[in-house]
Design an enzyme around this catalytic site. Structure first.
Site, mmCIF file in Angstrom:
data_model
loop_
_atom_site.group_PDB
_atom_site.id
_atom_site.type_symbol
_atom_site.label_atom_id
_atom_site.label_comp_id
_atom_site.label_asym_id
_atom_site.label_seq_id
_atom_site.Cartn_x
_atom_site.Cartn_y
_atom_site.Cartn_z
ATOM 1 N N LYS A 186 83.970 67.464 97.377
ATOM 2 C CA LYS A 186 83.886 66.048 96.994
ATOM 3 C C LYS A 186 83.228 65.897 95.625
ATOM 4 O O LYS A 186 83.619 65.035 94.823
ATOM 5 C CB LYS A 186 83.097 65.276 98.047
ATOM 6 C CG LYS A 186 82.900 63.782 97.722
ATOM 7 C CD LYS A 186 84.234 63.063 97.513
ATOM 8 C CE LYS A 186 84.102 61.549 97.551
ATOM 9 N NZ LYS A 186 83.208 60.965 96.574
ATOM 10 N N GLU A 201 87.935 62.921 88.969
ATOM 11 C CA GLU A 201 88.141 61.468 88.886
ATOM 12 C C GLU A 201 87.617 60.912 87.556
ATOM 13 O O GLU A 201 88.287 60.102 86.905
ATOM 14 C CB GLU A 201 87.430 60.809 90.063
ATOM 15 C CG GLU A 201 87.400 59.297 90.059
ATOM 16 C CD GLU A 201 86.460 58.778 91.132
ATOM 17 O OE1 GLU A 201 85.573 57.974 90.800
ATOM 18 O OE2 GLU A 201 86.602 59.186 92.300
#
Length: 294
Positions: free
Chosen positions: A165, A172
């Site tokens: 993550k 991102e």
């Protein structure tokens, strides 16, 4: 435990999928909402533990800064065979320490990196799962209930979920920065380019079609192509910096992620349309504030 932006939506989703949920949060209003949604609520961690039958499973959905303090209070209340899942976005190195701490109490520990924002928590999130494989197998039905269709995977031993993550958020940052840079360049062109039309076509079978491009398009439709009132100061969470720091520690070049991180850090001192674009995207998928103070 933890009924904020993500936790409250998860509770509702789990109940819809037939799970019995006991919920706890220090915020009485959030507890009341969970109760109205069908959850049994608790007044304290001790009360929460007492209402669960062994072996207990407790999902933490709290800020990473709070996890250590929660474990200090929670672990002495648990028994051998109980399991804790940290579903927040903790640093993977802290996760390894937390797993060791839980093992001292013979309590199982798993880490789940959760992506998708508040909407994903309610309608189906993306789960990146780390921990003992036997615990993953035991609770796979739970992960399937929380996740969007096929949007969960077992990735490896404890720490793997939060590490994956962390890298996800670093990627991102880089992708969002590229979109925002492109937006700024489009606004400088002497052709009167319609930004909504441009992003509609970008997001219809082009190579860069993506959820992020779609959220940029939604941002233009929500706030107008001038992004009036949207701040160019861009917020950033710890995970982007964790990604850069880990890459440096391991001698792995991540120039796109590092540049994106630095842009956000300096955005308060250097107003730009690219900053406004980033803020608009963050609002679309995460509900982050866009109010301009400039």
């Amino acid at each position: 435990m933890g009924l904020g932006k993500m936790g409250g939506g998860m509770v509702e989703r789990l109940i819809e999928h037939g799970h019995e949920v006991v919920a706890y949060d220090k915020d009485a209003h959030l507890l009341s909402q969970a109760q109205e949604g069908g959850a049994e609520v608790s007044e304290s961690l001790h009360d929460l533990v007492s209402k669960l039958s062994a072996p207990r499973l407790i999902w933490l959905m709290v800020p990473h800064e709070a996890v250590s303090a929660v474990l200090d209070e929670l672990l002495p209340l648990l028994a051998q065979g109980d399991v804790i899942i940290d579903g927040g976005n903790s640093h993977f190195e802290h996760t390894l320490e937390h797993a060791k701490q839980a093992a001292e109490y013979t309590v199982g520990f798993m880490d789940v990196g959760t992506s998708g924002g508040p909407h994903g928590a309610r309608s189906g999130a993306c789960l990146m799962i780390g921990g003992p494989k036997d615990l993953y197998d035991r609770y796979e039905e739970l992960f399937e209930s929380i996740a969007a269709p096929q949007a969960y995977r077992y990735l490896g031993t404890v720490g793997a979920g939060h590490f994956t993550k962390m890298v996800h958020n670093g990627i991102e940052y880089g992708m969002m920065q590229s979109i925002a840079d492109g937006v700024e360049l489009l606004t400088r062109a002497p052709f009167g380019i319609d930004l909504i039309a441009a992003f509609e076509i970008y997001n219809n079978r082009s190579v860069i079609e993506s959820r992020l491009v779609g959220w940029m398009l939604e941002g233009f439709k929500n706030f107008g192509v001038e992004l009036e009132g949207v701040s160019s100061t861009v917020g950033h969470t710890g995970e982007g910096q964790w990604t850069v720091d880990t890459a440096k520690k391991w001698n792995v070049p991540v120039p796109a992620i590092e540049t994106a991180m630095e842009f956000r850090k300096q955005s308060g001192d250097h107003p730009s349309f690219a900053g406004k674009a980033l803020s608009a995207m963050r609002n679309m998928f995460g509900g982050h504030s866009v109010a301009s103070k400039e």
